[in-house]
Design a protein around this motif. Structure first.
Motif, mmCIF file in Angstrom:
data_model
loop_
_atom_site.group_PDB
_atom_site.id
_atom_site.type_symbol
_atom_site.label_atom_id
_atom_site.label_comp_id
_atom_site.label_asym_id
_atom_site.label_seq_id
_atom_site.Cartn_x
_atom_site.Cartn_y
_atom_site.Cartn_z
ATOM 1 N N PHE A 1 0.846 -1.198 0.000
ATOM 2 C CA PHE A 1 0.000 0.000 0.000
ATOM 3 C C PHE A 1 0.876 1.240 0.000
ATOM 4 O O PHE A 1 1.838 1.337 0.773
ATOM 5 N N ILE A 2 0.557 2.183 -0.890
ATOM 6 C CA ILE A 2 1.203 3.501 -0.892
ATOM 7 C C ILE A 2 0.088 4.535 -0.904
ATOM 8 O O ILE A 2 -0.710 4.587 -1.852
ATOM 9 N N GLY A 3 -0.014 5.305 0.160
ATOM 10 C CA GLY A 3 -1.088 6.271 0.281
ATOM 11 C C GLY A 3 -0.604 7.562 0.909
ATOM 12 O O GLY A 3 0.596 7.774 1.125
ATOM 13 N N GLY A 4 -1.555 8.428 1.187
ATOM 14 C CA GLY A 4 -1.221 9.716 1.771
ATOM 15 C C GLY A 4 -1.502 10.862 0.832
ATOM 16 O O GLY A 4 -1.809 10.671 -0.364
ATOM 17 N N ALA A 5 -1.373 12.073 1.344
ATOM 18 C CA ALA A 5 -1.761 13.276 0.602
ATOM 19 C C ALA A 5 -0.989 13.441 -0.699
ATOM 20 O O ALA A 5 -1.514 13.992 -1.668
ATOM 21 N N GLU A 6 0.260 12.983 -0.753
ATOM 22 C CA GLU A 6 1.088 13.202 -1.935
ATOM 23 C C GLU A 6 1.384 11.916 -2.704
ATOM 24 O O GLU A 6 2.278 11.878 -3.546
ATOM 25 N N ALA A 7 0.619 10.865 -2.444
ATOM 26 C CA ALA A 7 0.918 9.565 -3.039
ATOM 27 C C ALA A 7 0.858 9.587 -4.562
ATOM 28 O O ALA A 7 1.740 9.046 -5.239
ATOM 29 N N GLU A 8 -0.190 10.209 -5.118
ATOM 30 C CA GLU A 8 -0.330 10.200 -6.577
ATOM 31 C C GLU A 8 0.836 10.915 -7.249
ATOM 32 O O GLU A 8 1.428 10.403 -8.219
ATOM 33 N N THR A 9 1.205 12.083 -6.753
ATOM 34 C CA THR A 9 2.325 12.837 -7.333
ATOM 35 C C THR A 9 3.638 12.095 -7.143
ATOM 36 O O THR A 9 4.471 12.019 -8.061
ATOM 37 N N PHE A 10 3.832 11.560 -5.967
ATOM 38 C CA PHE A 10 5.037 10.781 -5.661
ATOM 39 C C PHE A 10 5.217 9.650 -6.669
ATOM 40 O O PHE A 10 6.289 9.479 -7.270
#
Length: 297
Positions: free
Chosen positions: A16-25
């Motif tokens: 899982f990769i999530g958080g406020a900046e996940a998509e940009t990251f």
């Protein structure tokens, strides 16, 4: 309506990769267009080395708060570690969820499986069906689908000529074009920079991809993955995975198209460990045979 099949893929893990900046990251690191994942629910892609070679290939499914990566279970910890190194100060959460989740493949029916979890159409090819990530202890009694084995699923995937890292090619050795990732939606050439992007873009725009994944078949069982494919004693490539069917064996081969075309034009037998092979381009391929045999470079 005919029933489809499903299989729990025990060799697959999840991260899982999530958080406020996940998509940009993620947009700045992997080959996948994350905007398309958000809009369609799933994507296909890879994390590359700076030299453009595939280190990990995966499906990525949009989920609440972030994204779930479906990748070889044996590599989930390494993928988690590498993505953590890339994180730096980005506001993202990265967690290996392979023990908590199960990856399920559904195929052979147009009906999306009604199962609690994250479900999406397989983004590589419609005929692959659907992919689901569910709790490890979830019930898999799904209307319209019957239980099958992992081997059944891999035979279906192999019959469609869909390569999978670790089974059909070794990680760290293949470029995305080598395994038809460009024709299976795993590359985006407009999203901007990501790790290894310069090499991949150069291969695309110069048309220098000569090694490709193709369908191979034989009258008898094929040798193991990695066995050299040859013509007149000269190497063309190597076998990937294969399976035995009612009318013979079918598999995937990674070959140099120019060398294979020259062998075919000259009527040379193409073999793997002495077993004669027939070769065909995948049904989804946008690439074709080269106009001439090319050179041996």
């Amino acid at each position: 309506m005919r029933n489809g099949s499903y299989a729990r893929l025990t060799d697959r893990g999840t991260v899982f990769i999530g958080g406020a900046e996940a998509e940009t990251f993620l947009q700045n690191i992997i080959t996948t267009d994350m905007g398309r994942v958000v809009s369609s629910g799933a994507g296909y892609g890879a994390l590359l080395s700076p030299q453009g070679k595939i280190l990990f290939d995966f499906l990525v499914l949009a989920t609440e708060g972030g994204f779930l990566f479906d990748l070889p279970r044996a590599l989930a910890a390494d993928f988690t570690k590498r993505m953590t190194l890339y994180r730096l100060r980005a506001k993202v959460e990265i967690a290996n969820r392979s023990e908590a989740d199960a990856v399920i493949a559904f195929w052979g029916s147009d009906a999306a499986p009604a199962i609690a979890g994250v479900v999406a159409a397989d983004p590589r090819l419609a005929a692959l069906g659907f992919r689901a990530i569910v709790p490890a202890d979830a019930s898999l009694d799904v209307a319209g689908y019957e239980a099958a084995t992992e081997a059944d699923y891999h035979a279906w995937r192999t019959g469609l000529t869909i390569p999978e890292g670790g089974r059909d090619f070794p990680f760290g050795d293949a470029f995305p074009h080598d395994v038809d990732m460009d024709d299976l939606g795993g590359l985006d050439f407009r999203k901007g920079c990501y790790v290894g992007q310069e090499i991949v873009s150069r291969m695309e725009h110069r048309g220098t991809a000569r090694r490709r994944a193709v369908a191979v078949s034989g009258a008898s069982a094929l040798p193991p993955a990695g066995t050299p494919i040859e013509a007149d004693g000269k190497p063309l490539g190597a076998l990937g995975g294969s399976f035995d069917g009612e009318s013979g064996a079918a598999g995937i081969g990674l070959i140099r198209l120019d060398r294979a075309k020259r062998a075919l034009d000259q009527g040379m037998p193409i073999t793997a460990d002495g077993i004669p092979l027939a070769i065909a381009l995948p049904s989804f391929a946008r690439f074709g045979w080269p106009q001439d045999g090319g050179d041996d470079a």
